[in-house]
Design an enzyme around this catalytic site. Structure first.
Site, PDB file in Angstrom:
ATOM      1  N   TYR A 142       0.855  -1.184   0.000  1.00 24.98           N
ATOM      2  CA  TYR A 142       0.000   0.000   0.000  1.00 24.98           C
ATOM      3  C   TYR A 142       0.890   1.233   0.000  1.00 24.98           C
ATOM      4  O   TYR A 142       1.796   1.352   0.825  1.00 24.98           O
ATOM      5  CB  TYR A 142      -0.908   0.019   1.229  1.00 24.98           C
ATOM      6  N   ASP A 237       9.305   2.796   0.041  1.00 21.62           N
ATOM      7  CA  ASP A 237       8.217   3.473   0.739  1.00 21.62           C
ATOM      8  C   ASP A 237       8.376   3.158   2.225  1.00 21.62           C
ATOM      9  O   ASP A 237       7.925   2.124   2.711  1.00 21.62           O
ATOM     10  CB  ASP A 237       6.871   2.993   0.201  1.00 21.62           C
ATOM     11  N   LYS A 265       4.057   9.355   8.793  1.00 21.24           N
ATOM     12  CA  LYS A 265       3.778   8.739  10.102  1.00 21.24           C
ATOM     13  C   LYS A 265       4.735   9.207  11.206  1.00 21.24           C
ATOM     14  O   LYS A 265       4.574  10.308  11.714  1.00 21.24           O
ATOM     15  CB  LYS A 265       3.706   7.220   9.938  1.00 21.24           C
TER      16      LYS A 265
HETATM   17  C1  LIG Z   1       0.285   4.843   5.603  1.00 19.47           C
HETATM   18  C2  LIG Z   1       1.077   4.536   4.400  1.00 19.47           C
HETATM   19  C3  LIG Z   1       0.992   5.325   3.240  1.00 19.47           C
HETATM   20  C4  LIG Z   1       0.008   6.436   3.091  1.00 19.47           C
HETATM   21  O1  LIG Z   1       0.211   7.475   3.979  1.00 19.47           O
HETATM   22  P1  LIG Z   1      -1.017   8.522   4.228  1.00 19.47           P
HETATM   23  O2  LIG Z   1      -0.397   9.526   5.155  1.00 19.47           O
HETATM   24  O3  LIG Z   1      -2.117   7.719   4.823  1.00 19.47           O
HETATM   25  O4  LIG Z   1      -1.383   9.091   2.915  1.00 19.47           O
HETATM   26  C5  LIG Z   1       1.847   5.051   2.200  1.00 19.47           C
HETATM   27  N1  LIG Z   1       2.725   4.040   2.279  1.00 19.47           N
HETATM   28  C6  LIG Z   1       2.830   3.244   3.359  1.00 19.47           C
HETATM   29  C7  LIG Z   1       3.844   2.165   3.393  1.00 19.47           C
HETATM   30  C8  LIG Z   1       1.992   3.466   4.452  1.00 19.47           C
HETATM   31  O5  LIG Z   1       2.080   2.645   5.506  1.00 19.47           O
END
Ligand SMILES: *Cc1c(COP(=O)(O)O)cnc(C)c1O
Length: 431
Positions: A142, A237, A265
């Site tokens: 994701y 990511d 995050k």
């Molecule tokens: C949470 C997450 C996202 C998206 O971040 P948002 O701040 O919710 O847009 C993208 N990549 C990873 C790996 C994530 O855990």
């Protein structure tokens, strides 16, 4: 004050599903989500006065628990100085310097407002730098909700069992290749077939959005080797893993340096933030230095910057990761031991303070494995947790998190509720 039930009813009238993000609706596990009134350390309090041990931690940001004093103090201080300037502030420079110092591959960063923006922008940059269109992602990975990245995505897309999303034009995903996670062979094949057209490979270096799945030995190294050889951009990511699995992220933990890194995050301390960064030569292609346009009214927001700096400074100076590893070990071992005692097949995947217990399967290395797990059994265990005052992510496909604010008693409560659920719930026969 309104009760949870009353708030839920009002929410459902004015917000789709009563939520601002789909997984929060508890669709996959059933039952009514509590409406939260406040938070404190490792605990959440609901509108009815209920108190829960929180293993969701806002889906990752709160590595120090809720409202750590350093962050509260930093935010208070900043409130008196203003919350958005439309000009560059000292705090942005300070957070950027910390990110560049911590992450081996990052020489320059650009701040954005979410993880979604970070991955979207990183891929735009990768495509511009290579002059190619194709992007490789992995099933169950994701990377936020940008059109091109919703194909076979994890997190809420997996939780709701969706193939992707309605409203995404065919053209937007036509340039996305989806491969199985942890399969270097599939990546080599894709490069053999499409090598000249692949702009980037984007990967969660520890997958967290199909549940927690660690990279098998050699997988990340092979991605690094083949992308370098074929002139594609390797994007890690690390929105979830950055400063979660180690102060220098998964790239430090596994010793593999990507070309671009996406963050979010933890680096915002629970405020909306994202960032992408990498080598100077790449990042200098971003506007205003280069032709890749990307902007944001609230980007580099001073409140988010202040919170992020406070979190990072605490993480760097203390023994946070040692504590998280000890707590994580206790949780992982406890769950595993309970499953063995109840003869319930299950895989407990853990990297530091990220953890998932997959029920009904012995091993999970990719999204196909994850999807073979027993989601009905997970839903029953989730309700047992909830009854015991434990808030676990309401989906088999979301990682649980620990914070430095968790105590041994919090861990043990989750373990004993789990043991009770699989012993008493007749799960052994059903898994
Ligand atoms: C949470 C997450 C996202 C998206 O971040 P948002 O701040 O919710 O847009 C993208 N990549 C990873 C790996 C994530 O855990």
């Amino acid at each position: 004050m309104s009760s949870s039930a009353e708030l839920r009813e009002r929410a459902a009238r004015v917000m789709p599903g009563g939520v601002s993000s789909p997984v929060r609706a508890y669709t996959a596990v059933g039952g009514e989500p509590p409406m939260i009134a406040s938070a404190e350390g490792a605990h959440l309090l609901d509108a009815d006065g209920g108190r829960y041990v929180d293993f969701v931690l806002a889906y990752g940001p709160h590595i120090l628990g809720h409202n750590p004093p350093e962050v509260v103090e930093a935010l208070r201080r900043q409130l008196d100085r203003g919350v958005a300037y439309g000009h560059t502030a000292a705090l942005e420079v300070e957070l950027a310097e910390r990110l560049c110092a911590a992450l081996p591959s990052v020489e320059m960063v650009r701040f954005v407002n979410s993880g979604t923006e970070a991955t979207m922008s990183a891929l735009r940059l990768a495509r511009a730098a290579t002059g190619r269109d194709l992007v490789v992602k992995f099933a169950g990975g994701y990377h936020g909700h940008a059109d091109a990245l919703l194909a076979a995505a994890g997190s809420g897309v997996a939780t709701l069992g969706l193939p992707g999303s309605a409203g995404v034009p065919r053209g937007a995903v036509a340039d996305t290749l989806v491969l199985p996670y942890n399969s270097a062979g599939a990546v080599l094949e894709a490069f053999a077939t499409h090598g000249e057209r692949i702009a980037a490979v984007i990967v969660e270096p520890v997958a967290g959005n199909m549940g927690c799945v660690a990279p098998v030995p050699g997988f990340l190294q092979e991605l690094r080797r083949v992308t370098r050889e074929r002139g594609a951009v390797l994007v890690f990511d690390e929105v979830m893993t950055g400063f979660r699995v180690a102060y220098g992220g998964a790239q430090l933990l596994y010793g593999v340096e990507p070309d671009l890194t996406c963050l979010g995050k933890v680096i915002g301390g629970g405020l909306p933030v994202g960032a992408y960064g990498g080598a100077r030569a790449l990042m200098e292609q971003v506007a205003p230095l280069g032709p890749v346009y990307q902007a944001g009214t609230l980007s580099g927001n001073p409140l988010a910057m202040a919170a992020g700096i406070a979190v990072l400074d605490r993480l760097r100076s203390g023994d946070a990761y040692t504590r998280l590893e000890v707590l994580g070990g206790r949780l992982g071992d406890g769950l595993r031991t309970a499953a063995v005692a109840a003869s319930v097949p299950c895989a407990v995947n853990r990297v530091g303070s990220m953890l998932t217990v997959f029920l009904g399967v012995e091993r999970v290395d990719d999204y196909d494995d994850a999807r073979r797990s027993d989601v009905a059994a997970f839903a029953r265990v989730h309700r047992a947790w909830r009854d015991a005052g434990v808030l676990w992510p309401p989906s088999q496909f979301e990682a649980a998190f620990l914070s430095t604010a968790h105590e041994v008693a919090d861990i043990d409560r989750a373990v004993s509720a789990f043991a009770g659920a699989i012993r008493g719930g007749g799960l052994a026969g059903e898994c």
